[in-house]
Design an enzyme around this catalytic site. Structure first.
Site, mmCIF file in Angstrom:
data_model
loop_
_atom_site.group_PDB
_atom_site.id
_atom_site.type_symbol
_atom_site.label_atom_id
_atom_site.label_comp_id
_atom_site.label_asym_id
_atom_site.label_seq_id
_atom_site.Cartn_x
_atom_site.Cartn_y
_atom_site.Cartn_z
ATOM 1 N N MET A 1 8.165 -7.321 -16.627
ATOM 2 C CA MET A 1 9.608 -7.513 -16.739
ATOM 3 C C MET A 1 10.070 -8.563 -15.730
ATOM 4 S SD MET A 1 11.220 -3.896 -17.842
ATOM 5 C CE MET A 1 11.310 -3.182 -16.219
ATOM 6 N N GLN B 1 2.478 5.400 -17.749
ATOM 7 C CA GLN B 1 2.617 4.320 -18.731
ATOM 8 C C GLN B 1 1.240 3.847 -19.210
ATOM 9 O OE1 GLN B 1 5.454 0.873 -18.412
ATOM 10 N NE2 GLN B 1 3.644 -0.144 -17.593
ATOM 11 N N LEU C 1 8.345 -11.370 -10.329
ATOM 12 C CA LEU C 1 6.923 -11.145 -10.103
ATOM 13 C C LEU C 1 6.583 -11.029 -8.615
ATOM 14 C CD1 LEU C 1 5.580 -13.709 -12.740
ATOM 15 C CD2 LEU C 1 5.956 -11.241 -13.014
ATOM 16 N N HIS C 2 5.598 -10.189 -8.343
ATOM 17 C CA HIS C 2 5.095 -10.003 -6.977
ATOM 18 C C HIS C 2 3.572 -9.955 -7.032
ATOM 19 C CE1 HIS C 2 4.576 -5.886 -8.301
ATOM 20 N NE2 HIS C 2 5.877 -5.772 -8.535
ATOM 21 N N ASP D 1 2.158 2.332 -12.542
ATOM 22 C CA ASP D 1 2.839 3.079 -13.611
ATOM 23 C C ASP D 1 1.766 3.892 -14.335
ATOM 24 O OD1 ASP D 1 5.725 1.725 -13.711
ATOM 25 O OD2 ASP D 1 4.235 0.188 -13.300
ATOM 26 N N SER E 1 6.908 -3.366 -5.934
ATOM 27 C CA SER E 1 7.727 -3.117 -7.119
ATOM 28 C C SER E 1 8.878 -4.108 -7.114
ATOM 29 C CB SER E 1 8.285 -1.686 -7.068
ATOM 30 O OG SER E 1 9.345 -1.544 -7.998
ATOM 31 N N GLY F 1 -0.882 -2.009 -14.674
ATOM 32 C CA GLY F 1 -1.119 -1.484 -13.336
ATOM 33 C C GLY F 1 -1.099 0.040 -13.304
ATOM 34 N N GLY G 1 1.533 -7.574 -7.015
ATOM 35 C CA GLY G 1 0.989 -6.583 -7.945
ATOM 36 C C GLY G 1 0.792 -7.204 -9.315
ATOM 37 N N HIS G 2 1.832 -7.885 -9.794
ATOM 38 C CA HIS G 2 1.707 -8.597 -11.073
ATOM 39 C C HIS G 2 0.604 -9.656 -10.989
ATOM 40 C CE1 HIS G 2 6.201 -7.580 -11.204
ATOM 41 N NE2 HIS G 2 5.728 -6.954 -12.263
#
Ligand code: AMP
Length: 283
Positions: free
Chosen positions: A30, A153, A33-34, A150, A185, A147, A36-37
């Site tokens: 979504m 998910q 971006l950080h 989540d 996040s 990831g 983690g993405h």
């Protein structure tokens, strides 16, 4: 790197890439971006010839009182993060293209969406599975990466892909954390300085329970008490759920083992954060 903004253009691109014998990986996001993405993108790049990331704040996975409008958006910054991580194509569709007038088809995964975020965010997972199914049909990837941040998910998407015979490999990736333990996040951007400190209670609670488990504690009652105590020490932290569940079925457990999931959702001020760990897995 190229930005594709329409469903038709994205589908045409992927169809052609597949015709040329190229493999495609997809990292749905979504945006905002950080690292983690980026970790998903770096792995996605290794696993296919062409790496696509989607940036789409999906309206159908937000409840009417949730933060859809406020959700942070910064496509210029996202372009840099994505390009650095090796993304070939950013797919950034408009909501009107993803959900045109007359749209009325949804994907539902049943049991796995009942507890945890499914209980506190009615309709959320229906929005997630529907948009992910659509993205898989549009981008036609061989591999899609998600990831473990989540966790539910990921479990729900694996189930959907298996149940609907989707011809894609679903890859789960470890949680990327800030140096002090906070799970990265996009929603961390909502936190003020004091809230940012308070937000550490999630990762601290997980680490405390995990240390107890590694010392031999197996009673979920005892482990839960410790989790609640660590979070309870922080004023302004309100628990949505703090659950111990089987890491595969998400069923509640009373005795912990190495596959036990601790899943947390905690409100820090007005920001709802989630975090989790599997007791027997390296963090
Ligand atoms: P989002 O943009 O929040 O929907 O996340 C897009 C993807 O990135 C999802 O598969 C998330 O699970 C994953 N993700 C988000 N934060 C992290 C993190 N801290 N570590 C690893 N993956 C993450």
């Amino acid at each position: 790197m190229r930005i594709i903004e329409t469903v038709a253009e994205m589908q045409a691109f992927s169809r052609e890439a597949r015709r040329e014998g190229k493999s495609i990986s997809l990292v749905p996001t979504m945006g905002f971006l950080h690292e983690g993405h980026a970790s998903l993108m770096i792995e996605g790049k290794k696993r296919a010839d062409i790496l696509v990331t989607s940036i789409f704040v999906n309206p159908t996975q937000f409840g009417p009182t949730e933060d859809f409008d406020a959700y942070p958006r910064d496509l210029a910054r996202d372009r840099n993060v994505a390009e650095t991580a090796g993304v070939d194509i950013i797919f950034a569709p408009k909501a009107s293209d993803m959900y045109p007038r007359g749209f009325q088809t949804y994907v539902n995964v049943e049991e796995l969406t009942l507890p945890l975020c499914g209980a506190s965010r009615p309709g959320h997972f229906q929005g997630v599975t529907t948009v992910v199914a659509k993205l898989l049909n549009i981008v036609m990837p061989h591999v899609a990466l998600f990831g473990k941040k989540d966790f539910q998910q990921l479990a729900v998407i694996r189930r959907m892909a298996a149940d609907l015979n989707m011809d894609v490999e679903i890859v789960g990736m470890p949680i990327v954390r800030e140096a002090d333990g906070l799970a990265m996040s996009s929603r961390n951007a909502y936190l003020g300085p004091e809230e940012r400190r308070n937000a550490l209670c999630l990762s601290r609670a997980l680490a405390t329970a995990r240390d107890l488990f590694l010392d031999g504690e197996r009673s979920v009652g005892t482990l839960r008490d410790r989790v609640l105590r660590v979070i309870g020490e922080v004023s302004g932290a309100v628990i949505d759920y703090a659950d111990f569940r089987d890491g595969d079925t998400l069923e509640a457990v009373e005795t912990a083992n190495g596959r036990t999931l601790i899943a947390l959702a905690v409100k820090i001020g007005t920001t709802r954060l989630i975090d989790n760990c599997i007791l027997g897995e390296e963090q």
